[in-house]
Structure formats: C-alpha cells, structure tokens
Design a protein around this motif. Structure first.
Motif, PDB file in Angstrom:
ATOM      1  N   HIS A 195     -39.686 -49.512 -53.869  1.00 38.62           N
ATOM      2  CA  HIS A 195     -38.764 -50.636 -53.990  1.00 38.62           C
ATOM      3  C   HIS A 195     -38.531 -50.926 -55.472  1.00 38.62           C
ATOM      4  N   VAL A 196     -37.278 -50.933 -55.884  1.00 40.26           N
ATOM      5  CA  VAL A 196     -36.909 -51.331 -57.245  1.00 40.26           C
ATOM      6  C   VAL A 196     -36.050 -52.586 -57.133  1.00 40.26           C
ATOM      7  N   SER A 261     -44.550 -49.735 -54.818  1.00 41.48           N
ATOM      8  CA  SER A 261     -44.644 -48.652 -53.839  1.00 41.48           C
ATOM      9  C   SER A 261     -45.422 -49.191 -52.650  1.00 41.48           C
ATOM     10  N   THR A 262     -44.716 -49.515 -51.581  1.00 43.21           N
ATOM     11  CA  THR A 262     -45.363 -50.133 -50.428  1.00 43.21           C
ATOM     12  C   THR A 262     -44.537 -49.880 -49.178  1.00 43.21           C
ATOM     13  N   GLY A 263     -45.178 -50.008 -48.033  1.00 39.06           N
ATOM     14  CA  GLY A 263     -44.478 -49.809 -46.782  1.00 39.06           C
ATOM     15  C   GLY A 263     -43.511 -50.946 -46.494  1.00 39.06           C
ATOM     16  N   LYS A 264     -42.313 -50.578 -46.053  1.00 40.05           N
ATOM     17  CA  LYS A 264     -41.351 -51.609 -45.677  1.00 40.05           C
ATOM     18  C   LYS A 264     -41.672 -52.096 -44.253  1.00 40.05           C
ATOM     19  N   LEU A 281     -31.819 -54.939 -54.608  1.00 43.50           N
ATOM     20  CA  LEU A 281     -32.552 -53.673 -54.559  1.00 43.50           C
ATOM     21  C   LEU A 281     -31.688 -52.572 -55.172  1.00 43.50           C
ATOM     22  N   VAL A 282     -32.350 -51.703 -55.954  1.00 40.81           N
ATOM     23  CA  VAL A 282     -31.650 -50.682 -56.727  1.00 40.81           C
ATOM     24  C   VAL A 282     -31.912 -49.304 -56.117  1.00 40.81           C
ATOM     25  N   THR A 297     -35.341 -41.673 -48.166  1.00 37.69           N
ATOM     26  CA  THR A 297     -35.333 -42.737 -47.176  1.00 37.69           C
ATOM     27  C   THR A 297     -34.338 -43.795 -47.618  1.00 37.69           C
ATOM     28  N   THR A 298     -34.249 -44.885 -46.875  1.00 35.48           N
ATOM     29  CA  THR A 298     -33.279 -45.931 -47.188  1.00 35.48           C
ATOM     30  C   THR A 298     -33.910 -47.311 -47.032  1.00 35.48           C
ATOM     31  N   LEU A 299     -33.267 -48.296 -47.644  1.00 33.03           N
ATOM     32  CA  LEU A 299     -33.583 -49.705 -47.449  1.00 33.03           C
ATOM     33  C   LEU A 299     -32.284 -50.384 -47.031  1.00 33.03           C
TER      34      LEU A 299
END
Length: 442
Positions: A195-196, A261-264, A281-282, A297-299
């Motif tokens: 995550h950024v 760096s973590t699980g969504k 989010l970037v 992957t995606t967010l």
C-alpha cells in the motif's frame, strides 16, 4: 499482678504457642510428601514440583470391579494429556507429562496482535493441537525483519512468519548476501499487498523519487527498500515512526507518502478520515524488474472507499508471507519437532480453508515454489510421497493476472468455448502490454 492479669497472660502465651505449632506443621508435612518415591515412569532427576500427579476434582463412588472397568471415554476436544485417568471416572484429570509437553510443542513467532499473521498463528494452534502429538505455541513478534533474527538467535523459537523479500532487504541493508541459506520455508501463508498512501499530487510510485517517505521497519520499510532499489528510485526514508504517527505526519504534510506491506483490507488505512480527499492510494505498475519476486494485484474503492474514487481500481504488487524454519540438521531433535509439525499441518491443510478461519488462508499454498528459497526437507518429502508436484510462482502470476484482467474488464469467464477463446486472446494482449509473464527463478 492480679489474678485476671495472670489469666490473660496465660491465654496469650497459649495462643502464641498454638500459632507457632501451626506454622511449623507445613514444614513437617511437606518434606514427607517430597520424600515419597516418584512414579514408576518418572525420571530420577525431575523436580518433585513437575511430577505427574492425580488431582481428584469430584471423586465418584466406588463400584464393584472398578479395577477391571475400561477407561472412560475422553471428552471430545480434550487433549490426550488431560484425559481422565484409567478407571478413575470422568471427573478426574491427569496432568501432562513434562517430557511429552516439551517434545510435542513447537513455537511460531508471528507479528503484533491484530494482523493476519497473528491470526494465522492462532488458527494453527486451534486446528493442529492434539493432532499427531503436536502443540502449536504462537509467539507475538515484531514482524518479518526481526522475525529473521529471532529465528536465528532465540533458543525457544522453532519457526516464524517471514516475507519473501526480506532476504533481499538483508542484502541491501545489512550486507548479508544470502540469509536464506540459514532457513528453509514450509509453506506460503498468504500475500501482503503493498500500500502506497500519498498526497494527491503523487500519481505513481515513480513520483516519489527523491521524496520523503515513511515506512516503519517491520511494516513497510523492507518492501519499500527493495522496490525502490529495483526501480532505480531514491527517497528519504523515515522507518522509526510507528503506524498511527506515520498517518498523522502524512496528514500534517511532514511526509509525501506512507508505505506499508500488509494484507488487505488494512483497517488503519481504511479508517483514515479523508474528507477533503487530500490523500489517495498510489499505483505500483507491474514492472519487469519486480516480476521474479512480486505478484500483480489490485486495490479497489470497495476495499478503500476513503482513498479511491467510487469504481476506481489501481494496480499494485504483493509479496508472499512464508512460514519459515531454521535449517536444522536432520539428525537433531529440533528438526524432528518441526517435521512432526509439517506432517500435522499438511495432513490437516484443508481445515484451514473452512470458516471461521481467516479468509486469507485461501491464498496459502503448500506446493508453491518460492524463488530464492529452499523448501524444508520434511515438507518436500511429504509432497513427493503424495505425488504433489511443486508449482512455480509463474503459475500464481498468470492466475493473478487473468483474474485482474477479468475484473478490470467487467466480464466473466464463459462456458462457451468460442467466448473463452476470445477472452483468452484479449488476456494475452493485455498481458503483453503489462510486461509479459515473468521468468521463473531456478
């Protein structure tokens, strides 16, 4: 002295003497208990305080031929070490043998409470305890970076959760060329999504070149360090600030981005009040320079409605969280303990896919091949004995890419061969535009 005074004095002296006698009674009785001969199976050197003893809770009335009666059934879910003593009734339990407790217990260092890693440790303890004489004892640790040193140096730790990119971080940050030679992985547990979170002026990770970035040591710095190095980016990193203060610093304009760096779904990020939409989010494009280690992957806005516009989805990358053991020699007791755990874990693997276990168990794999890592021998032997072929990470990448393509295109996989063929051709074109499939590491 009056008669009343003398009587009072005599009564006081009698009470004092009685108290002294009472206080000495335990000292006289306890040594006699200690001097009793130990049970037949007890080790001579074992302290009396650790002997297995019978503790009656509610004695049942004696029955004829009780000595020949079969042992009462063990209540469902009760460990064998706490089963009722033979012939003594269901209300009498037996303390576990200290040697059995130590022989069957393995420790797994996870991460701070609340994250997926700590929940995974609890899940393994619940599912595997009393399976094949294994007891799992989860230990809360700091996170992937310090878990490595804890597995190496703490005498009480057998295994731990380590991110797959931490060895490269150790090479860059500590100058250690191959820390993986000290370890063996057992399975991939799940994926950590990168995550950024940045101010709205930052559109891509490339825009962070030369900027101020907060990335706590065990939460995001290890992945940020590796990704920035691979992409040829530099930044001024703050890795000492904790998560909550990191978000506040970002809101206050003291940093340009926060990387974790973590699980969504990462609840701390989802809970940010972002009413003015100053943060978002970037994206991290799936660059060729990342493809041998990270997965695409995606967010989405469904996961982070406060950080993405409705219907918006961005690309990012994910790294595998691994269950790792020290590289114990095969002829050692520590190796045998971990091997017993592997047997129980793999034999009961399907149980982790069922509710109410953590949903990220569906990302786990006991057959995945992790680039740069060697598998624990007992785990490899278990797979070979059952003709379960290890699967290279490239298969995971292709599956992830295809799912991303279908999701972004808003379509569904059809059962019609012609439609499936057309969708697959579109997928190949999409994959070529995004850098093509990675080459699996040998």
């Amino acid at each position: 002295m009056s008669i009343v005074s003398k009587a009072a004095s005599l009564i006081a002296l009698a009470g004092l003497a009685s108290g002294l006698l009472m206080s000495q009674a335990p000292a006289q009785v306890w040594p006699q208990f200690q001097q009793q001969p130990p049970p037949a199976q007890a080790q001579p050197q074992r302290p009396a305080a650790t002997r297995s003893v019978i503790v009656p809770v509610s004695p049942a009335p004696a029955k004829p031929n009780a000595a020949n009666a079969p042992a009462p059934p063990r209540p469902a879910g009760l460990p064998a070490s706490l089963s009722p003593a033979p012939g003594s009734g269901p209300d009498v339990w037996r303390l576990p043998n200290p040697n059995d407790v130590n022989d069957g217990t393995v420790t797994i260092i996870t991460a701070p409470a609340g994250g997926a890693t700590s929940v995974f440790g609890s899940d393994m303890a619940r599912v595997l305890d009393d399976q094949s004489n294994v007891r799992v004892l989860p230990v809360l640790g700091k996170g992937p970076v310090r878990n490595v040193s804890d597995i190496l140096f703490l005498k009480s730790i057998d295994m731990g959760a380590v991110a797959a990119d931490v060895p490269e971080f150790y090479r860059l940050q500590y100058g250690i060329p191959d820390i993986t030679s000290q370890f063996r992985y057992i399975a991939r547990l799940y994926h950590n999504e990168i995550h950024v979170i940045a101010r709205s002026s930052i559109r891509s990770i490339a825009d962070l070149n030369g900027k101020r970035v907060i990335a706590p040591t065990d939460v995001g710095f290890y992945s940020a360090r590796v990704i920035f190095n691979r992409l040829g980016l530099t930044a001024s990193f703050d890795y000492a600030t904790d998560d909550a203060k990191s978000i506040q610093k970002l809101i206050d304009g003291e940093a340009d981005a926060y990387i974790v760096s973590t699980g969504k779904v990462f609840q701390l990020a989802r809970n940010i009040r972002n009413d003015n939409r100053a943060l978002h989010l970037v994206t991290i494009p799936y660059d060729r320079r990342l493809q041998d280690l990270y997965l695409p992957t995606t967010l989405s806005s469904e996961e982070y409605p406060n950080l993405l516009n409705p219907g918006e989805t961005i690309e990012t990358v994910a790294i595998g969280m691994l269950l790792v053991s020290y590289n114990w020699p095969e002829n050692t007791e520590r190796y045998r303990k971990v091997a017993r755990f592997v047997e129980a874990f793999f034999a009961n693997y399907d149980e982790f896919m069922k509710p109410p276990r953590h949903p990220k168990w569906r990302e786990s794999s006991i057959v995945a091949t992790i680039p740069g890592w060697k598998r624990f021998k007992a785990a490899d032997d278990w797979l070979v004995a059952r003709n379960m072929v290890p699967r290279p990470q490239v298969a995971d990448v292709q599956q992830q890419q295809f799912e991303t393509f279908v999701r972004q295109s808003g379509g569904q996989v059809s059962n019609d061969p012609a439609e499936r063929s057309a969708l697959f051709k579109q997928f190949l074109q999409w994959r070529q535009q995004h850098g093509g499939p990675p080459t699996p590491s040998r």
